[in-house]
Scaffold this motif. Structure first.
Motif, PDB file in Angstrom:
ATOM      1  N   ARG A 159     -15.010  29.996  -9.291  1.00  0.00           N
ATOM      2  CA  ARG A 159     -14.118  29.817 -10.433  1.00  0.00           C
ATOM      3  C   ARG A 159     -13.533  28.419 -10.364  1.00  0.00           C
ATOM      4  O   ARG A 159     -13.144  27.950  -9.285  1.00  0.00           O
ATOM      5  N   LEU A 160     -13.457  27.765 -11.511  1.00  0.00           N
ATOM      6  CA  LEU A 160     -12.917  26.411 -11.597  1.00  0.00           C
ATOM      7  C   LEU A 160     -11.518  26.446 -12.194  1.00  0.00           C
ATOM      8  O   LEU A 160     -11.266  27.170 -13.152  1.00  0.00           O
ATOM      9  N   ASP A 161     -10.627  25.656 -11.610  1.00  0.00           N
ATOM     10  CA  ASP A 161      -9.264  25.587 -12.128  1.00  0.00           C
ATOM     11  C   ASP A 161      -8.809  24.131 -12.113  1.00  0.00           C
ATOM     12  O   ASP A 161      -8.860  23.471 -11.066  1.00  0.00           O
ATOM     13  N   PHE A 162      -8.380  23.636 -13.277  1.00  0.00           N
ATOM     14  CA  PHE A 162      -7.843  22.282 -13.351  1.00  0.00           C
ATOM     15  C   PHE A 162      -7.023  22.146 -14.624  1.00  0.00           C
ATOM     16  O   PHE A 162      -7.204  22.890 -15.581  1.00  0.00           O
ATOM     17  N   THR A 163      -6.126  21.172 -14.608  1.00  0.00           N
ATOM     18  CA  THR A 163      -5.308  20.862 -15.772  1.00  0.00           C
ATOM     19  C   THR A 163      -5.522  19.392 -16.106  1.00  0.00           C
ATOM     20  O   THR A 163      -5.195  18.519 -15.297  1.00  0.00           O
ATOM     21  N   ALA A 164      -6.093  19.127 -17.274  1.00  0.00           N
ATOM     22  CA  ALA A 164      -6.367  17.759 -17.694  1.00  0.00           C
ATOM     23  C   ALA A 164      -5.442  17.352 -18.820  1.00  0.00           C
ATOM     24  O   ALA A 164      -5.021  18.184 -19.635  1.00  0.00           O
ATOM     25  N   ALA A 165      -5.118  16.064 -18.878  1.00  0.00           N
ATOM     26  CA  ALA A 165      -4.286  15.550 -19.965  1.00  0.00           C
ATOM     27  C   ALA A 165      -5.081  15.446 -21.261  1.00  0.00           C
ATOM     28  O   ALA A 165      -4.530  15.572 -22.343  1.00  0.00           O
ATOM     29  N   PRO A 195      -4.377  11.437 -15.492  1.00  0.00           N
ATOM     30  CA  PRO A 195      -3.668  10.201 -15.140  1.00  0.00           C
ATOM     31  C   PRO A 195      -3.013  10.228 -13.764  1.00  0.00           C
ATOM     32  O   PRO A 195      -2.836   9.179 -13.141  1.00  0.00           O
ATOM     33  N   GLY A 196      -2.652  11.403 -13.271  1.00  0.00           N
ATOM     34  CA  GLY A 196      -2.056  11.504 -11.950  1.00  0.00           C
ATOM     35  C   GLY A 196      -3.058  11.555 -10.822  1.00  0.00           C
ATOM     36  O   GLY A 196      -2.681  11.683  -9.652  1.00  0.00           O
ATOM     37  N   GLY A 197      -4.343  11.467 -11.154  1.00  0.00           N
ATOM     38  CA  GLY A 197      -5.404  11.577 -10.158  1.00  0.00           C
ATOM     39  C   GLY A 197      -6.185  12.863 -10.332  1.00  0.00           C
ATOM     40  O   GLY A 197      -5.667  13.878 -10.808  1.00  0.00           O
ATOM     41  N   VAL A 198      -7.446  12.821  -9.938  1.00  0.00           N
ATOM     42  CA  VAL A 198      -8.323  13.993 -10.049  1.00  0.00           C
ATOM     43  C   VAL A 198      -7.804  15.106  -9.137  1.00  0.00           C
ATOM     44  O   VAL A 198      -7.437  14.870  -7.977  1.00  0.00           O
ATOM     45  N   ASP A 199      -7.792  16.325  -9.680  1.00  0.00           N
ATOM     46  CA  ASP A 199      -7.337  17.494  -8.923  1.00  0.00           C
ATOM     47  C   ASP A 199      -7.999  18.722  -9.532  1.00  0.00           C
ATOM     48  O   ASP A 199      -7.580  19.202 -10.589  1.00  0.00           O
ATOM     49  N   VAL A 200      -9.057  19.202  -8.891  1.00  0.00           N
ATOM     50  CA  VAL A 200      -9.822  20.349  -9.375  1.00  0.00           C
ATOM     51  C   VAL A 200     -10.015  21.312  -8.212  1.00  0.00           C
ATOM     52  O   VAL A 200     -10.392  20.898  -7.109  1.00  0.00           O
ATOM     53  N   THR A 201      -9.763  22.587  -8.457  1.00  0.00           N
ATOM     54  CA  THR A 201      -9.919  23.604  -7.413  1.00  0.00           C
ATOM     55  C   THR A 201     -11.096  24.514  -7.735  1.00  0.00           C
ATOM     56  O   THR A 201     -11.213  25.026  -8.853  1.00  0.00           O
ATOM     57  N   LEU A 202     -11.969  24.687  -6.749  1.00  0.00           N
ATOM     58  CA  LEU A 202     -13.074  25.631  -6.836  1.00  0.00           C
ATOM     59  C   LEU A 202     -12.753  26.803  -5.916  1.00  0.00           C
ATOM     60  O   LEU A 202     -12.411  26.593  -4.738  1.00  0.00           O
ATOM     61  N   THR A 203     -12.834  28.007  -6.438  1.00  0.00           N
ATOM     62  CA  THR A 203     -12.527  29.197  -5.649  1.00  0.00           C
ATOM     63  C   THR A 203     -13.712  30.147  -5.674  1.00  0.00           C
ATOM     64  O   THR A 203     -14.144  30.580  -6.756  1.00  0.00           O
ATOM     65  N   TRP A 204     -14.239  30.441  -4.487  1.00  0.00           N
ATOM     66  CA  TRP A 204     -15.220  31.511  -4.337  1.00  0.00           C
ATOM     67  C   TRP A 204     -14.427  32.721  -3.856  1.00  0.00           C
ATOM     68  O   TRP A 204     -14.021  32.774  -2.677  1.00  0.00           O
ATOM     69  N   PRO A 205     -14.143  33.687  -4.755  1.00  0.00           N
ATOM     70  CA  PRO A 205     -13.201  34.762  -4.427  1.00  0.00           C
ATOM     71  C   PRO A 205     -13.549  35.465  -3.116  1.00  0.00           C
ATOM     72  O   PRO A 205     -14.713  35.814  -2.857  1.00  0.00           O
ATOM     73  N   GLY A 206     -12.518  35.632  -2.293  1.00  0.00           N
ATOM     74  CA  GLY A 206     -12.676  36.325  -1.025  1.00  0.00           C
ATOM     75  C   GLY A 206     -13.376  35.516   0.045  1.00  0.00           C
ATOM     76  O   GLY A 206     -13.547  36.005   1.173  1.00  0.00           O
ATOM     77  N   GLN A 207     -13.777  34.268  -0.272  1.00  0.00           N
ATOM     78  CA  GLN A 207     -14.513  33.468   0.705  1.00  0.00           C
ATOM     79  C   GLN A 207     -13.853  32.133   1.006  1.00  0.00           C
ATOM     80  O   GLN A 207     -13.439  31.881   2.135  1.00  0.00           O
ATOM     81  N   LEU A 208     -13.745  31.283  -0.019  1.00  0.00           N
ATOM     82  CA  LEU A 208     -13.305  29.920   0.252  1.00  0.00           C
ATOM     83  C   LEU A 208     -12.649  29.314  -0.981  1.00  0.00           C
ATOM     84  O   LEU A 208     -13.056  29.603  -2.111  1.00  0.00           O
ATOM     85  N   GLU A 209     -11.639  28.468  -0.739  1.00  0.00           N
ATOM     86  CA  GLU A 209     -11.054  27.643  -1.790  1.00  0.00           C
ATOM     87  C   GLU A 209     -11.239  26.183  -1.393  1.00  0.00           C
ATOM     88  O   GLU A 209     -10.969  25.805  -0.255  1.00  0.00           O
ATOM     89  N   LEU A 210     -11.711  25.378  -2.346  1.00  0.00           N
ATOM     90  CA  LEU A 210     -11.954  23.961  -2.086  1.00  0.00           C
ATOM     91  C   LEU A 210     -11.310  23.138  -3.184  1.00  0.00           C
ATOM     92  O   LEU A 210     -11.495  23.420  -4.366  1.00  0.00           O
TER      93      LEU A 210
END
Length: 265
Positions: A159-165, A195-210
């Motif tokens: 799952r991808l999670d990010f907030t872009a301007a 503008p505050g810098g790249v910040d994207v979270t990838l979550t493999w549920p129950g396994q890993l967050e990157l």
């Protein structure tokens, strides 16, 4: 030094650096689980001296026009360094520094240096472009192919999670139109502004967050393939050689970095 593969280790993390295959990260394994799509064209490759598509393969340096090969007709895509052999400058157990000298079909001379640093819970990629002569426009970016599914019993897709301007509006030619719009729902092959810098979270549920971070304010997210998703931090938008050039000069190289930090779930 040679262009043979380099294996870095830190704790239960292991990364493979492939100087001879475009300077890419060929694999990243956490406790034996591979995060990157495997194959000669995948892993995570550097995009330099430009990122994404350059319209019709053409760009100007001042008043001087240049034509690049159309390796993704009708455009030129992702730079030249991913198709070249890099050389190892130095290496240790958890760090490698590799270099690539710019050459045809890029019309200017210079050197690209990439440092890869692994810790128990992070991978940092740092890249710089310097010129041996004339100033020229350039871009730096990375194109990781993260596995959509890490495998294992009951494994769920990432799952991808990010907030872009903003989102760069994409035209029919897959290039930004120049308009900035509110971020749209996926699937994406799109450039976003942070503008505050790249910040994207990838979550493999129950396994890993990157978490993919970087000081630059552009990231391309590509999730239209079944096997992998791409989160690409870069120093400008696609076609940026024309629309937002960053100059490499004899006294000022172009530099960028990205860090991937992970934790077990």
């Amino acid at each position: 030094m040679s262009d043979e593969d380099i294996t870095l280790t830190a704790g239960d993390a292991e990364a493979t650096v492939q100087p001879g295959n475009g300077g890419r990260i060929g694999g990243l394994r956490i406790a034996g689980v591979e995060l990157l799509r495997q194959g000669g064209k995948f892993g995570c490759f550097p995009m330099v001296p430009w990122c994404g598509r350059t319209r019709d393969g053409r760009f100007l340096n001042g008043a001087t026009p240049h034509q690049l090969p159309l390796n993704s007709p009708p455009h030129a895509i992702h730079g030249t360094a991913r198709d070249a052999a890099w050389r190892t400058a130095r290496t240790s157990g958890d760090e490698a520094v590799i270099t690539y000298d710019l050459a045809d079909p890029w019309p200017y001379t210079g050197r690209v240096t990439q440092a890869v640093t692994l810790t128990e819970d992070s991978l940092t990629l740092t890249m710089s472009v310097e010129t041996y002569g004339d100033s020229f426009p350039a871009q730096i970016g990375w194109h990781p192919w993260f596995n959509r599914n890490l495998g294992g019993d009951g494994a769920q897709d990432v799952r991808l999670d990010f907030t872009a301007a903003w989102q760069e509006e994409r035209g029919a030619d897959h290039l930004p139109t120049g308009r900035r719009i509110d971020p749209q729902p996926g699937p994406w092959d799109d450039c976003f502004g942070m503008p505050g810098g790249v910040d994207v979270t990838l979550t493999w549920p129950g396994q890993l967050e990157l978490n993919v971070t970087g000081r630059e304010e552009w990231v391309v997210v590509y999730d239209e393939q079944e096997a992998a998703v791409c989160v690409e931090p870069q120093t400008g938008p696609p076609n940026g050689l024309n629309t937002l050039p960053r100059l490499v000069t004899p006294i000022e190289p172009l530099e960028a970095a990205t860090t991937w930090t992970w934790r077990r779930l």
